[in-house]
Design a protein around this motif. Structure first.
Motif, PDB file in Angstrom:
ATOM      1  N   GLN A  58       0.847  -1.205   0.000  1.00  0.00           N
ATOM      2  CA  GLN A  58       0.000   0.000   0.000  1.00  0.00           C
ATOM      3  C   GLN A  58       0.882   1.255   0.000  1.00  0.00           C
ATOM      4  N   ASN A  59       0.390   2.301  -0.607  1.00  0.00           N
ATOM      5  CA  ASN A  59       1.081   3.586  -0.684  1.00  0.00           C
ATOM      6  C   ASN A  59       1.349   4.135   0.719  1.00  0.00           C
ATOM      7  N   VAL A  60       2.590   4.546   0.976  1.00  0.00           N
ATOM      8  CA  VAL A  60       3.008   5.014   2.296  1.00  0.00           C
ATOM      9  C   VAL A  60       2.212   6.242   2.723  1.00  0.00           C
ATOM     10  N   GLN A  61       2.109   7.239   1.845  1.00  0.00           N
ATOM     11  CA  GLN A  61       1.379   8.465   2.209  1.00  0.00           C
ATOM     12  C   GLN A  61      -0.085   8.182   2.498  1.00  0.00           C
ATOM     13  N   TYR A  62      -0.679   7.279   1.747  1.00  0.00           N
ATOM     14  CA  TYR A  62      -2.075   6.917   1.990  1.00  0.00           C
ATOM     15  C   TYR A  62      -2.230   6.292   3.376  1.00  0.00           C
ATOM     16  N   MET A  63      -1.339   5.342   3.716  1.00  0.00           N
ATOM     17  CA  MET A  63      -1.446   4.691   5.031  1.00  0.00           C
ATOM     18  C   MET A  63      -1.256   5.691   6.162  1.00  0.00           C
ATOM     19  N   VAL A  64      -0.276   6.573   6.036  1.00  0.00           N
ATOM     20  CA  VAL A  64      -0.048   7.578   7.078  1.00  0.00           C
ATOM     21  C   VAL A  64      -1.274   8.472   7.201  1.00  0.00           C
ATOM     22  N   GLY A  65      -1.841   8.877   6.082  1.00  0.00           N
ATOM     23  CA  GLY A  65      -3.046   9.710   6.102  1.00  0.00           C
ATOM     24  C   GLY A  65      -4.213   9.029   6.792  1.00  0.00           C
ATOM     25  N   GLN A  66      -4.389   7.743   6.521  1.00  0.00           N
ATOM     26  CA  GLN A  66      -5.486   7.011   7.159  1.00  0.00           C
ATOM     27  C   GLN A  66      -5.250   6.854   8.658  1.00  0.00           C
ATOM     28  N   LEU A  67      -4.011   6.601   9.056  1.00  0.00           N
ATOM     29  CA  LEU A  67      -3.706   6.516  10.487  1.00  0.00           C
ATOM     30  C   LEU A  67      -3.977   7.854  11.180  1.00  0.00           C
ATOM     31  N   LYS A  68      -3.620   8.942  10.518  1.00  0.00           N
ATOM     32  CA  LYS A  68      -3.903  10.276  11.076  1.00  0.00           C
ATOM     33  C   LYS A  68      -5.413  10.486  11.196  1.00  0.00           C
ATOM     34  N   ASN A  69      -6.163  10.027  10.196  1.00  0.00           N
ATOM     35  CA  ASN A  69      -7.623  10.153  10.251  1.00  0.00           C
ATOM     36  C   ASN A  69      -8.213   9.356  11.413  1.00  0.00           C
ATOM     37  N   PHE A  70      -7.710   8.149  11.634  1.00  0.00           N
ATOM     38  CA  PHE A  70      -8.169   7.357  12.787  1.00  0.00           C
ATOM     39  C   PHE A  70      -7.825   8.069  14.092  1.00  0.00           C
ATOM     40  N   LYS A  71      -6.619   8.595  14.165  1.00  0.00           N
ATOM     41  CA  LYS A  71      -6.170   9.262  15.391  1.00  0.00           C
ATOM     42  C   LYS A  71      -7.013  10.501  15.692  1.00  0.00           C
ATOM     43  N   ALA A  72      -7.411  11.210  14.641  1.00  0.00           N
ATOM     44  CA  ALA A  72      -8.191  12.442  14.800  1.00  0.00           C
ATOM     45  C   ALA A  72      -9.699  12.189  14.812  1.00  0.00           C
ATOM     46  N   ASP A  73     -10.109  10.932  14.821  1.00  0.00           N
ATOM     47  CA  ASP A  73     -11.524  10.542  14.797  1.00  0.00           C
ATOM     48  C   ASP A  73     -12.253  11.003  13.541  1.00  0.00           C
ATOM     49  N   LYS A  74     -11.512  11.220  12.457  1.00  0.00           N
ATOM     50  CA  LYS A  74     -12.133  11.534  11.169  1.00  0.00           C
ATOM     51  C   LYS A  74     -12.549  10.260  10.453  1.00  0.00           C
ATOM     52  N   ALA A  84      -4.317   3.832  16.582  1.00  0.00           N
ATOM     53  CA  ALA A  84      -3.730   5.032  15.972  1.00  0.00           C
ATOM     54  C   ALA A  84      -3.425   6.105  17.007  1.00  0.00           C
ATOM     55  N   LYS A  85      -4.223   6.174  18.056  1.00  0.00           N
ATOM     56  CA  LYS A  85      -3.989   7.166  19.103  1.00  0.00           C
ATOM     57  C   LYS A  85      -2.688   6.896  19.869  1.00  0.00           C
ATOM     58  N   LEU A  86      -2.174   5.685  19.781  1.00  0.00           N
ATOM     59  CA  LEU A  86      -0.922   5.327  20.441  1.00  0.00           C
ATOM     60  C   LEU A  86       0.309   5.711  19.623  1.00  0.00           C
ATOM     61  N   LEU A  87       0.118   5.986  18.345  1.00  0.00           N
ATOM     62  CA  LEU A  87       1.234   6.193  17.431  1.00  0.00           C
ATOM     63  C   LEU A  87       1.620   7.661  17.298  1.00  0.00           C
ATOM     64  N   THR A  88       2.929   7.896  17.257  1.00  0.00           N
ATOM     65  CA  THR A  88       3.415   9.217  16.885  1.00  0.00           C
ATOM     66  C   THR A  88       3.415   9.284  15.356  1.00  0.00           C
ATOM     67  N   GLU A  89       3.586  10.457  14.809  1.00  0.00           N
ATOM     68  CA  GLU A  89       3.635  10.580  13.350  1.00  0.00           C
ATOM     69  C   GLU A  89       4.848   9.827  12.795  1.00  0.00           C
ATOM     70  N   GLU A  90       5.943   9.837  13.522  1.00  0.00           N
ATOM     71  CA  GLU A  90       7.136   9.111  13.081  1.00  0.00           C
ATOM     72  C   GLU A  90       6.883   7.606  13.065  1.00  0.00           C
ATOM     73  N   GLN A  91       6.184   7.108  14.068  1.00  0.00           N
ATOM     74  CA  GLN A  91       5.850   5.683  14.104  1.00  0.00           C
ATOM     75  C   GLN A  91       4.887   5.324  12.984  1.00  0.00           C
ATOM     76  N   MET A  92       3.940   6.204  12.689  1.00  0.00           N
ATOM     77  CA  MET A  92       3.029   5.963  11.571  1.00  0.00           C
ATOM     78  C   MET A  92       3.814   5.810  10.278  1.00  0.00           C
ATOM     79  N   GLN A  93       4.775   6.697  10.077  1.00  0.00           N
ATOM     80  CA  GLN A  93       5.599   6.663   8.869  1.00  0.00           C
ATOM     81  C   GLN A  93       6.393   5.355   8.807  1.00  0.00           C
ATOM     82  N   ALA A  94       6.999   4.971   9.915  1.00  0.00           N
ATOM     83  CA  ALA A  94       7.792   3.738   9.945  1.00  0.00           C
ATOM     84  C   ALA A  94       6.924   2.511   9.692  1.00  0.00           C
ATOM     85  N   MET A  95       5.726   2.472  10.275  1.00  0.00           N
ATOM     86  CA  MET A  95       4.805   1.346  10.058  1.00  0.00           C
ATOM     87  C   MET A  95       4.391   1.281   8.587  1.00  0.00           C
ATOM     88  N   ALA A  96       4.105   2.435   8.026  1.00  0.00           N
ATOM     89  CA  ALA A  96       3.684   2.484   6.622  1.00  0.00           C
ATOM     90  C   ALA A  96       4.795   1.986   5.705  1.00  0.00           C
TER      91      ALA A  96
END
Length: 106
Positions: A58-74, A84-96
């Motif tokens: 899966q596309n890295v930017q897409y996955m990071v965006g979706q994790l951010k959406n989950f974290k922000a309740d969007k 997602a609420k447990l992840l920092t943005e850096e961890q989201m990037q690394a997971m993606a």
């Protein structure tokens, strides 16, 4: 070394090199978070459950965006919103990045 341990080690190395994670505690936290993701999404990002998205390739930017959406309740999901609420943005990037590479199991 098992495939899971190899992949966890790779994530830790990616995290350390990309984001300057140097503490053992941070590396252990990253491993725990990755294991949570792998439990549902599979070691290489593919799984057998129709209700759980495959992340392999899966596309890295897409996955990071979706994790951010989950974290922000969007975007809502009982499990993913909590994780997602447990992840920092850096961890989201690394997971993606980890799931984007999605290498086949040995």
């Amino acid at each position: 070394m098992s495939v899971l341990k190899n992949k966890i080690a790779a994530l830790v190395m990616i995290s350390a090199s990309m984001f300057g994670f140097s503490s053992q505690a941070q590396a252990e936290d990253d491993q725990k978070l990755l294991k949570m993701c792998i439990a549902c999404h599979g070691v290489d990002g593919s799984n057998q459950f129709a209700s759980i998205p495959n992340l392999k390739g899966q596309n890295v930017q897409y996955m990071v965006g979706q994790l951010k959406n989950f974290k922000a309740d969007k975007r809502q999901d009982k499990t993913m919103s909590k994780v997602a609420k447990l992840l920092t943005e850096e961890q989201m990037q690394a997971m993606a990045i980890y799931f984007n590479t999605g290498k086949e199991q040995d």
